[in-house]
Design an enzyme around this catalytic site. Structure first.
Site, PDB file in Angstrom:
ATOM      1  N   HIS A   1      18.727  65.686  66.454  1.00  0.00           N
ATOM      2  CA  HIS A   1      17.365  65.637  65.913  1.00  0.00           C
ATOM      3  C   HIS A   1      16.665  66.894  66.416  1.00  0.00           C
ATOM      4  O   HIS A   1      16.937  67.362  67.527  1.00  0.00           O
ATOM      5  CB  HIS A   1      16.563  64.467  66.466  1.00  0.00           C
ATOM      6  CG  HIS A   1      17.115  63.119  66.158  1.00  0.00           C
ATOM      7  ND1 HIS A   1      18.020  62.488  66.957  1.00  0.00           N
ATOM      8  CD2 HIS A   1      16.852  62.282  65.132  1.00  0.00           C
ATOM      9  CE1 HIS A   1      18.306  61.306  66.438  1.00  0.00           C
ATOM     10  NE2 HIS A   1      17.626  61.147  65.338  1.00  0.00           N
TER      11      HIS A   1
ATOM     12  N   ASP B   1      15.747  66.519  69.974  1.00  0.00           N
ATOM     13  CA  ASP B   1      16.828  66.422  70.970  1.00  0.00           C
ATOM     14  C   ASP B   1      17.053  67.817  71.566  1.00  0.00           C
ATOM     15  O   ASP B   1      17.446  67.968  72.726  1.00  0.00           O
ATOM     16  CB  ASP B   1      18.165  66.010  70.338  1.00  0.00           C
ATOM     17  CG  ASP B   1      18.139  64.622  69.723  1.00  0.00           C
ATOM     18  OD1 ASP B   1      17.245  63.833  70.067  1.00  0.00           O
ATOM     19  OD2 ASP B   1      19.031  64.344  68.897  1.00  0.00           O
TER      20      ASP B   1
ATOM     21  N   MET C   1      25.795  68.449  61.100  1.00  0.00           N
ATOM     22  CA  MET C   1      24.671  67.658  60.583  1.00  0.00           C
ATOM     23  C   MET C   1      23.462  67.820  61.489  1.00  0.00           C
ATOM     24  O   MET C   1      23.606  67.991  62.693  1.00  0.00           O
ATOM     25  CB  MET C   1      25.112  66.184  60.525  1.00  0.00           C
ATOM     26  CG  MET C   1      24.074  65.192  60.086  1.00  0.00           C
ATOM     27  SD  MET C   1      23.040  64.548  61.425  1.00  0.00           S
ATOM     28  CE  MET C   1      23.827  62.988  61.771  1.00  0.00           C
TER      29      MET C   1
ATOM     30  N   GLU D   1      20.038  57.061  55.493  1.00  0.00           N
ATOM     31  CA  GLU D   1      20.648  56.027  56.351  1.00  0.00           C
ATOM     32  C   GLU D   1      19.789  54.768  56.342  1.00  0.00           C
ATOM     33  O   GLU D   1      18.612  54.801  56.702  1.00  0.00           O
ATOM     34  CB  GLU D   1      20.781  56.577  57.773  1.00  0.00           C
ATOM     35  CG  GLU D   1      21.345  55.561  58.748  1.00  0.00           C
ATOM     36  CD  GLU D   1      21.571  56.164  60.134  1.00  0.00           C
ATOM     37  OE1 GLU D   1      21.568  57.404  60.271  1.00  0.00           O
ATOM     38  OE2 GLU D   1      21.738  55.370  61.079  1.00  0.00           O
TER      39      GLU D   1
ATOM     40  N   LYS E   1      18.786  50.764  57.460  1.00  0.00           N
ATOM     41  CA  LYS E   1      18.819  49.809  58.567  1.00  0.00           C
ATOM     42  C   LYS E   1      17.887  48.669  58.194  1.00  0.00           C
ATOM     43  O   LYS E   1      16.808  48.914  57.656  1.00  0.00           O
ATOM     44  CB  LYS E   1      18.363  50.502  59.862  1.00  0.00           C
ATOM     45  CG  LYS E   1      18.561  49.654  61.112  1.00  0.00           C
ATOM     46  CD  LYS E   1      18.213  50.448  62.371  1.00  0.00           C
ATOM     47  CE  LYS E   1      18.400  49.594  63.611  1.00  0.00           C
ATOM     48  NZ  LYS E   1      18.003  50.299  64.845  1.00  0.00           N
TER      49      LYS E   1
ATOM     50  N   GLU F   1      25.734  53.229  58.385  1.00  0.00           N
ATOM     51  CA  GLU F   1      26.088  52.981  59.792  1.00  0.00           C
ATOM     52  C   GLU F   1      26.629  51.563  59.940  1.00  0.00           C
ATOM     53  O   GLU F   1      26.013  50.591  59.497  1.00  0.00           O
ATOM     54  CB  GLU F   1      24.863  53.158  60.707  1.00  0.00           C
ATOM     55  CG  GLU F   1      25.207  52.719  62.136  1.00  0.00           C
ATOM     56  CD  GLU F   1      24.165  53.082  63.178  1.00  0.00           C
ATOM     57  OE1 GLU F   1      23.595  54.179  63.093  1.00  0.00           O
ATOM     58  OE2 GLU F   1      23.944  52.253  64.081  1.00  0.00           O
TER      59      GLU F   1
ATOM     60  N   HIS G   1      24.386  48.880  61.444  1.00  0.00           N
ATOM     61  CA  HIS G   1      23.217  48.534  60.632  1.00  0.00           C
ATOM     62  C   HIS G   1      23.564  47.536  59.540  1.00  0.00           C
ATOM     63  O   HIS G   1      22.767  46.653  59.222  1.00  0.00           O
ATOM     64  CB  HIS G   1      22.597  49.790  60.023  1.00  0.00           C
ATOM     65  CG  HIS G   1      22.036  50.723  61.054  1.00  0.00           C
ATOM     66  ND1 HIS G   1      21.454  51.921  60.737  1.00  0.00           N
ATOM     67  CD2 HIS G   1      21.979  50.628  62.410  1.00  0.00           C
ATOM     68  CE1 HIS G   1      21.047  52.528  61.844  1.00  0.00           C
ATOM     69  NE2 HIS G   1      21.361  51.769  62.871  1.00  0.00           N
TER      70      HIS G   1
ATOM     71  N   ASP H   1      28.178  56.911  60.011  1.00  0.00           N
ATOM     72  CA  ASP H   1      27.886  56.637  61.427  1.00  0.00           C
ATOM     73  C   ASP H   1      28.767  55.483  61.891  1.00  0.00           C
ATOM     74  O   ASP H   1      28.559  54.321  61.498  1.00  0.00           O
ATOM     75  CB  ASP H   1      26.405  56.264  61.613  1.00  0.00           C
ATOM     76  CG  ASP H   1      25.508  57.487  61.723  1.00  0.00           C
ATOM     77  OD1 ASP H   1      26.022  58.623  61.612  1.00  0.00           O
ATOM     78  OD2 ASP H   1      24.293  57.310  61.925  1.00  0.00           O
TER      79      ASP H   1
ATOM     80  N   ASP I   1      20.497  46.263  67.286  1.00  0.00           N
ATOM     81  CA  ASP I   1      21.380  47.414  67.070  1.00  0.00           C
ATOM     82  C   ASP I   1      22.042  47.786  68.397  1.00  0.00           C
ATOM     83  O   ASP I   1      21.451  48.483  69.209  1.00  0.00           O
ATOM     84  CB  ASP I   1      20.502  48.565  66.553  1.00  0.00           C
ATOM     85  CG  ASP I   1      21.295  49.742  66.071  1.00  0.00           C
ATOM     86  OD1 ASP I   1      22.483  49.584  65.765  1.00  0.00           O
ATOM     87  OD2 ASP I   1      20.702  50.827  65.995  1.00  0.00           O
TER      88      ASP I   1
ATOM     89  N   ASP J   1      24.915  49.519  68.995  1.00  0.00           N
ATOM     90  CA  ASP J   1      25.440  50.904  69.065  1.00  0.00           C
ATOM     91  C   ASP J   1      26.585  51.059  70.069  1.00  0.00           C
ATOM     92  O   ASP J   1      26.584  51.993  70.889  1.00  0.00           O
ATOM     93  CB  ASP J   1      24.309  51.894  69.419  1.00  0.00           C
ATOM     94  CG  ASP J   1      23.381  52.168  68.242  1.00  0.00           C
ATOM     95  OD1 ASP J   1      23.798  52.007  67.089  1.00  0.00           O
ATOM     96  OD2 ASP J   1      22.222  52.557  68.496  1.00  0.00           O
TER      97      ASP J   1
ATOM     98  N   ASP K   1      27.829  57.237  66.156  1.00  0.00           N
ATOM     99  CA  ASP K   1      26.421  57.054  66.497  1.00  0.00           C
ATOM    100  C   ASP K   1      26.345  55.856  67.437  1.00  0.00           C
ATOM    101  O   ASP K   1      26.029  54.742  67.033  1.00  0.00           O
ATOM    102  CB  ASP K   1      25.592  56.820  65.239  1.00  0.00           C
ATOM    103  CG  ASP K   1      24.104  56.835  65.557  1.00  0.00           C
ATOM    104  OD1 ASP K   1      23.758  57.198  66.694  1.00  0.00           O
ATOM    105  OD2 ASP K   1      23.297  56.474  64.690  1.00  0.00           O
TER     106      ASP K   1
HETATM  107  C1  GLT Z   1      18.684  56.670  66.079  1.00  0.00           C
HETATM  108  C2  GLT Z   1      19.193  55.631  65.118  1.00  0.00           C
HETATM  109  C3  GLT Z   1      20.417  56.087  64.414  1.00  0.00           C
HETATM  110  C4  GLT Z   1      20.192  57.263  63.506  1.00  0.00           C
HETATM  111  C5  GLT Z   1      19.809  58.469  64.268  1.00  0.00           C
HETATM  112  C6  GLT Z   1      19.473  59.582  63.287  1.00  0.00           C
HETATM  113  S1  GLT Z   1      18.554  58.208  65.406  1.00  0.00           S
HETATM  114  O1  GLT Z   1      19.527  56.758  67.185  1.00  0.00           O
HETATM  115  O2  GLT Z   1      19.453  54.434  65.828  1.00  0.00           O
HETATM  116  O3  GLT Z   1      21.031  55.063  63.693  1.00  0.00           O
HETATM  117  O4  GLT Z   1      21.411  57.563  62.859  1.00  0.00           O
HETATM  118  O5  GLT Z   1      18.128  59.659  63.050  1.00  0.00           O
HETATM  119 MN    MN Z   2      22.839  55.969  62.795  1.00  0.00          MN
HETATM  120 MN    MN Z   3      22.338  52.227  65.243  1.00  0.00          MN
END
Ligand code: GLT
Ligand code: MN
Ligand code: MN
Length: 391
Positions: free
Chosen positions: A58, A61, A92, A185, A187, A221, A224, A249, A259, A261, A291
């Protein structure tokens, strides 16, 4: 790990991580950081050591939001030097449109027009930065594009504002001859109560309403879609089928939670297997972006173990997919389930008046057709045994 290890990542595997992934200091809603922050330069070296091919970021970041132009130039120069030293590339980039308080009611969909204008300004600047560092794909994750209460915003206004913003930014990229592709993306919720366009399928429908749909695809993702209780493979397959799988992702989590992750392959082994098999079978050529974050229990050695684990699990599952494709019994069962039937061959195919007439008058023996067992128990059990390593 020795270089002869067949699960060792190679550049052609296109494994990438965001600066925010290995750079996560382990904050959660209930507790503060557990790791000291590392600089972007240190994170590039950490990723190179772990065996990654690329690093994504980002805008903030890399460049703190209040950096002066001179500070920005120094940071970018140091980052470029780290990329050159390690051979990592930036496939990206994306914009942080969620952390700052100004985005509390959304960015492109906020009710306050000043917020919408600022979000466009921030994104154009972030696109310039991404392109300067070599990014070919630009991700849009609308972390604050949503509501807690529908009393606050009309979903039709939100759709229009989002469309206007993306149309503006497509023109900006075209005007500057950036050759960028945009990847949206989805969510379903978190951090907002509900996020707009909550699934990859919803994003695909929305893309068709844009002025330049050919420039815009998706970045599905895994966590998500799983948060919404959906089958991630099906979302990815739909995106691929539409020619819209511009990025992906990869991560993992327990179904239907927040989430999480987690490390790719940590939890949903069967789903991850069919996903990897799909990406490899169709020849997806984009980044395999992880991700995800290391557990909050880890130090930076643990973060490296996390990053290696993501890549290694992908490669192990790839090897399993090859094995599955070459397994005579598995392939035999599949072929049998879909075996050709000479009596109906002429009835299926593209429409013609004759075919429709023949089909309407054909006599089907429903009981005989339904009476055949399909052996899917056996097929799935063979898959499980292959995954568990006894086949
Ligand atoms: C954040 C989010 C991710 C996105 C990122 C890109 S930022 O961490 O949870 O799923 O892909 O903006
Ligand atoms: Mn993501
Ligand atoms: Mn996520």
């Amino acid at each position: 790990m020795s270089t002869t290890d067949s699960y060792q990542s190679r550049p052609e595997d296109k494994f990438t991580f965001g600066l925010w992934t290995v750079g996560s200091i382990g904050r959660d809603p209930f507790g503060g950081p557990v790791r000291e922050p590392l600089s972007p330069v240190d994170l590039v070296h950490l990723l190179a050591e772990a065996g990654a091919y690329g690093v994504n970021f980002h805008d903030n970041d890399l460049i703190p939001i209040d950096a002066s132009p001179a500070e920005r130039d120094t940071i970018v120069a140091n980052f470029k030097k780290a990329l050159a030293e390690t051979g990592l590339i930036v496939p990206m980039a994306t914009t942080n449109l969620f952390s700052e308080a100004i985005f509390k009611d959304g960015a492109f969909t906020a009710n306050d027009p000043r917020v919408r204008a600022y979000a466009l300004q921030k994104t154009m600047r972030a696109i310039d930065l991404g392109v300067e560092l070599g990014a070919g794909v630009y991700v849009f994750w609308g972390g604050r594009e949503g509501i807690e209460s529908d009393a606050t915003k009309s979903p039709l206004d939100a759709a229009k504002r989002l469309r206007d913003a993306l149309n503006f930014l497509c023109e900006y990229a075209l005007d500057n001859k950036y050759g960028l592709k945009f990847a949206l993306e989805a969510k379903p919720n978190e951090p907002r109560g509900d996020l707009y366009l909550p699934t990859t399928g919803a994003m695909l429908g929305f893309i068709a309403t844009l002025d330049h749909p050919e420039m815009v695809g998706v970045n599905p993702e895994m966590a998500h879609e799983q948060m919404a209780g959906l089958n991630f493979l099906h979302a990815v397959a739909q995106a691929w089928d539409a020619g819209k799988l511009f990025h992906i992702d990869l991560n993992d989590q327990n179904y239907a939670r927040f989430d999480q992750d987690w490390r790719f392959g940590a939890q949903s082994i069967k789903q991850s297997f069919f996903l990897v098999k799909f990406l490899e079978d169709v020849g997806y050529a984009g980044s395999r972006h992880f991700d995800a974050h290391a557990y909050r229990t880890e130090d930076y050695e643990g973060v490296k173990a996390f990053a290696r684990g993501c890549m290694r699990n992908y490669l192990i599952l790839r090897e399993k997919a090859r094995r599955w494709n070459a397994d005579a019994e598995i392939q035999g069962l599949l072929a049998e389930a879909g075996r050709a039937d000479p009596a109906t061959a002429a009835l299926l195919g593209t429409y013609s008046g004759e075919r429709a007439a023949a089909l309407k008058s054909h006599a089907f023996d429903r009981a005989a057709i339904a009476g055949r067992g399909l052996n899917y128990e056996r097929l799935d059990q063979l898959t499980v045994e292959l995954l568990l390593g006894i086949r």
